[in-house]
Design an enzyme around this catalytic site. Structure first.
Site, PDB file in Angstrom:
ATOM      1  N   HIS A 143      48.250  77.759  35.165  1.00 51.88           N
ATOM      2  CA  HIS A 143      48.540  77.268  33.816  1.00 51.88           C
ATOM      3  C   HIS A 143      49.207  75.882  33.862  1.00 51.88           C
ATOM      4  O   HIS A 143      48.864  74.980  33.104  1.00 51.88           O
ATOM      5  CB  HIS A 143      49.433  78.281  33.097  1.00 51.88           C
ATOM      6  CG  HIS A 143      49.885  77.813  31.770  1.00 51.88           C
ATOM      7  ND1 HIS A 143      49.084  77.878  30.653  1.00 51.88           N
ATOM      8  CD2 HIS A 143      51.030  77.217  31.388  1.00 51.88           C
ATOM      9  CE1 HIS A 143      49.738  77.348  29.643  1.00 51.88           C
ATOM     10  NE2 HIS A 143      50.922  76.941  30.054  1.00 51.88           N
ATOM     11  N   GLU A 201      23.645  80.646  40.474  1.00 49.97           N
ATOM     12  CA  GLU A 201      24.833  80.678  41.324  1.00 49.97           C
ATOM     13  C   GLU A 201      24.760  81.792  42.358  1.00 49.97           C
ATOM     14  O   GLU A 201      25.709  82.056  43.082  1.00 49.97           O
ATOM     15  CB  GLU A 201      26.104  80.783  40.479  1.00 49.97           C
ATOM     16  CG  GLU A 201      26.113  81.861  39.440  1.00 49.97           C
ATOM     17  CD  GLU A 201      27.376  81.857  38.579  1.00 49.97           C
ATOM     18  OE1 GLU A 201      28.357  81.163  38.893  1.00 49.97           O
ATOM     19  OE2 GLU A 201      27.386  82.592  37.574  1.00 49.97           O
ATOM     20  N   ASP A 247      30.147  79.347  42.955  1.00 46.83           N
ATOM     21  CA  ASP A 247      29.710  80.665  43.403  1.00 46.83           C
ATOM     22  C   ASP A 247      28.508  80.583  44.329  1.00 46.83           C
ATOM     23  O   ASP A 247      28.382  81.401  45.239  1.00 46.83           O
ATOM     24  CB  ASP A 247      29.383  81.556  42.191  1.00 46.83           C
ATOM     25  CG  ASP A 247      30.646  82.158  41.621  1.00 46.83           C
ATOM     26  OD1 ASP A 247      31.503  82.591  42.417  1.00 46.83           O
ATOM     27  OD2 ASP A 247      30.800  82.178  40.390  1.00 46.83           O
ATOM     28  N   CYS A 281      27.410  72.642  37.259  1.00 46.31           N
ATOM     29  CA  CYS A 281      28.717  72.722  36.603  1.00 46.31           C
ATOM     30  C   CYS A 281      29.834  73.193  37.522  1.00 46.31           C
ATOM     31  O   CYS A 281      30.933  73.455  37.069  1.00 46.31           O
ATOM     32  CB  CYS A 281      28.648  73.592  35.359  1.00 46.31           C
ATOM     33  SG  CYS A 281      28.146  75.275  35.695  1.00 46.31           S
TER      34      CYS A 281
HETATM   35  C1  PEP Z   1      30.485  78.144  39.378  1.00 48.24           C
HETATM   36  O1  PEP Z   1      30.419  79.273  39.866  1.00 48.24           O
HETATM   37  O2  PEP Z   1      30.178  77.109  39.999  1.00 48.24           O
HETATM   38  C2  PEP Z   1      30.968  77.940  38.000  1.00 48.24           C
HETATM   39  C3  PEP Z   1      30.883  76.765  37.423  1.00 48.24           C
HETATM   40  O3  PEP Z   1      31.530  78.975  37.350  1.00 48.24           O
HETATM   41  P1  PEP Z   1      32.961  79.601  37.689  1.00 48.24           P
HETATM   42  O4  PEP Z   1      33.725  78.606  38.489  1.00 48.24           O
HETATM   43  O5  PEP Z   1      33.564  79.888  36.357  1.00 48.24           O
HETATM   44  O6  PEP Z   1      32.595  80.844  38.447  1.00 48.24           O
HETATM   45 MG    MG Z   2      30.505  81.090  38.737  1.00 45.54          MG
END
Ligand code: PEP
Ligand code: MG
Length: 585
Positions: A191, A433, A457, A504
């Protein structure tokens, strides 16, 4: 003078006077009492619990109206701790058995709890440590006449040092006068880190013992870019950092100028630069850093730290607020990605041997259709108000994708019947992912409108390396050839099927990896907002033909993560003047 190394979670340099918060507030001297005083002490304890509860309900209400429910719900966990029967009974038993004053008994039990939670090998539960600390301080404040320290009324600018900063500390903080944070515990997603980044002040966390090493009034340099902290620096060091600080500010101002420019290579290749968010109140930062869209809205935070599940209406309001504020830019809402290291207090899920491989994300949603459909309906309803897209996490096969789309269709039909408006042509995406999804991306691409590669992931699953286990962090290799091949295959499948593909995960914000992704022809990069200007600058300083060539060669000629990294770095140094100093230092 002493230098400490921690985790830099918000960049920049600041030199300031320490304000030490909550130092030893929970250490209470032992006071013995007469047997006849025991009922009195128990009554005092109950009174303090009631007062703390009233105080927390008051803060929750204030924050809910000022900052929205996502923030105020954090206090639901506090309230649950306060009502914990075992804790209450342990304190009463301690008072009776040892014939000691309530404040001492409470502090002993509290420290035992804190110790037990600190040992737990589970990031989510470990995070509860700061909630317990916060509760403890509040109860003790009502038990003793000690003044509870806050950051709400500061008379001068300070850098705040604390074991940890609780959401109630940061939410009521005097933002003008707090110019930096340094804490003993926490990581990049804690946080405190999120708060520091949204306030754009330098912060270093995970320093282990800083709250014991400094006292209020000490001089401190916080170098959030490099995760360094210098206690009582000498004059030469101060001068060096003053000049570093000025350079950083000048650099940020220079990056600011890029805000309205496109993310485009020198030879005219466009990429979309988008932002990842966890909470709707990050939108101001998203816009100020020049994001063209929200590429990932991680909705699970909406479900966390609360005792109930969000209803459709509440979710609709939140998604609509995000769309309204981002309009005309687009927003990708990712459906509930529960599990792994993200648990919900409201669902009593059984412990699994391998939570990252378990009943989570889309798997959970396809079983708990009631929860999933509520979210899909809320997303659809919000889609009427702007460019909203929906994306499913953790797709591992075609059946899951088809089933999710069927449920989306069901929701659309329900809304049509109910006469509720939504975007009938809402765009649907799948996160890539899981390695199996990358390998069948050609089939998946035929049933969605876009892909977003979740590199965090994808690396975890492809390299069999738990992304939150620091012991094997050295195996977490974004430039491993297997990862680049999975990414390449995904991008090719998307383009062959005429859909766009983004990335992402954290790779998108890393200078070397983002250029490699660009070279592999990704169409969009989504990252933490504060990373956007730097990545934009890198993109604007290269030719697409060069990065394409470098990515191609890296994949063809090199076979280890380290070799690919070294080769790419050397090549980017050749084409981007000052690459190492500007992007890698
Ligand atoms: C990822 O897995 O790369 C992703 C963007 O999602 P998170 O980090 O929320 O698992
Ligand atoms: Mg992910």
């Amino acid at each position: 003078m002493k230098t400490l190394k921690g985790i830099g979670v918000s960049p920049g340099v600041v030199i300031g006077k320490v304000k030490l918060l909550h130092a030893d507030e929970i250490d209470v001297p032992r006071t013995e009492i007469e047997e006849s005083y025991i009922p009195n002490e128990i009554a005092r304890f109950e009174d303090a619990l009631t007062k703390t509860r009233a105080e927390l309900l008051g803060i929750r209400k204030k924050i809910s109206s000022e900052m929205g429910r996502e923030h105020s719900d954090i206090f639901n966990a506090h309230l649950l701790i306060l009502e914990d029967r075992t804790l209450i009974e342990d304190v009463i038993a301690q008072i009776k058995a040892e014939k000691v004053a309530t404040d001492y008994a409470f502090s002993v039990v509290l420290q035992r709890y804190l110790h037990a939670f600190q040992q737990i090998d589970d990031e989510y539960l470990r995070e509860r440590v700061s909630d317990i600390h916060d509760i403890g301080r509040r109860v003790l404040h009502h038990l003793t006449s000690r003044q509870r320290e806050t950051l709400s009324n500061l008379s001068e600018q300070v850098v705040v040092v604390s074991h940890d900063l609780s959401p109630s500390d940061t939410a009521t903080m005097d933002r003008k006068n707090v110019i930096g944070f340094a804490t003993d515990i926490g990581g990049p997603t804690s946080h405190t880190a999120i708060m520091a980044r949204s306030m754009e002040i330098p912060a270093v966390v995970g320093l282990q013992n800083i709250s014991k090493e400094v006292k209020s009034g000490d001089k401190l340099i916080i170098d959030g870019t490099h995760g360094l902290l210098i206690i009582n620096p000498d004059q030469t060091t101060i001068e060096k950092y003053l000049s570093e600080g000025k350079k950083f500010v000048a650099y940020i101002l220079e990056l600011e100028k890029l805000r309205h420019l496109k993310a485009e290579t020198k030879d005219g290749h466009r990429v979309e630069l988008a932002a990842n968010i966890e909470f709707p109140d990050e939108i101001a930062s998203v816009i100020s850093h020049g994001a063209e869209a929200i590429g990932l809205y991680r909705t699970e935070y909406f479900y966390m730290n609360r005792v109930d599940l969000p209803e459709e209406e509440e979710q609709f309001q939140a998604y609509k607020m995000v769309v309204d504020q981002m309009s005309p830019r687009s927003v990708i809402v990712r459906t509930l990605d529960l599990g792994g290291d993200k648990f919900l207090s409201s669902l009593d899920l059984s412990n699994e041997m391998n939570p990252f491989l378990g009943w989570r994300a889309i798997r959970f949603c396809l079983t708990r259709v009631d929860i999933f459909k509520k979210q899909l309906r809320a997303i659809l309803r919000a889609s009427h108000f702007g460019d909203l897209k929906v994306m499913y996490p953790m797709i591992s096969n075609l059946e899951e994708l088809r089933r999710a789309n069927e449920l989306l269709q069901e929701c659309k039909e329900e809304l049509l019947k109910e006469g509720i408006e939504f975007d009938e042509d809402i765009k649907v995406g799948a996160m890539i992912e899981i390695p199996s999804a990358a390998l069948i991306s050609d089939s998946l691409a035929k049933e969605v409108d876009f892909f977003s590669i979740g590199t965090n992931d994808l690396i975890q699953y492809a390299l069999a390396v738990d992304r939150v286990n620091e012991k094997i962090a050295y195996l977490y290799q974004p430039t491993h050839p297997a990862i680049l091949k999975l990414i390449q295959q995904t991008i090719e499948s998307a383009h062959k099927n005429n859909i766009w593909v983004g990335a992402c995960g954290e790779m998108g914000g890393d200078p070397i990896s983002s250029l490699l992704l660009l070279g592999m022809k990704v169409d969009e990069l989504s990252m933490s907002p504060f990373l956007l200007p730097k990545v934009k600058k890198a993109i604007r300083s290269v030719n697409m033909s060069d990065v394409e060539r470098i990515a191609e060669k890296a994949l063809l000629n090199y076979h280890t993560a380290e070799d690919i990294n070294q080769f790419s770095k050397a090549e980017f140094k050749k084409i981007i003047p000052g690459f190492e100093e500007e992007y890698l230092s």
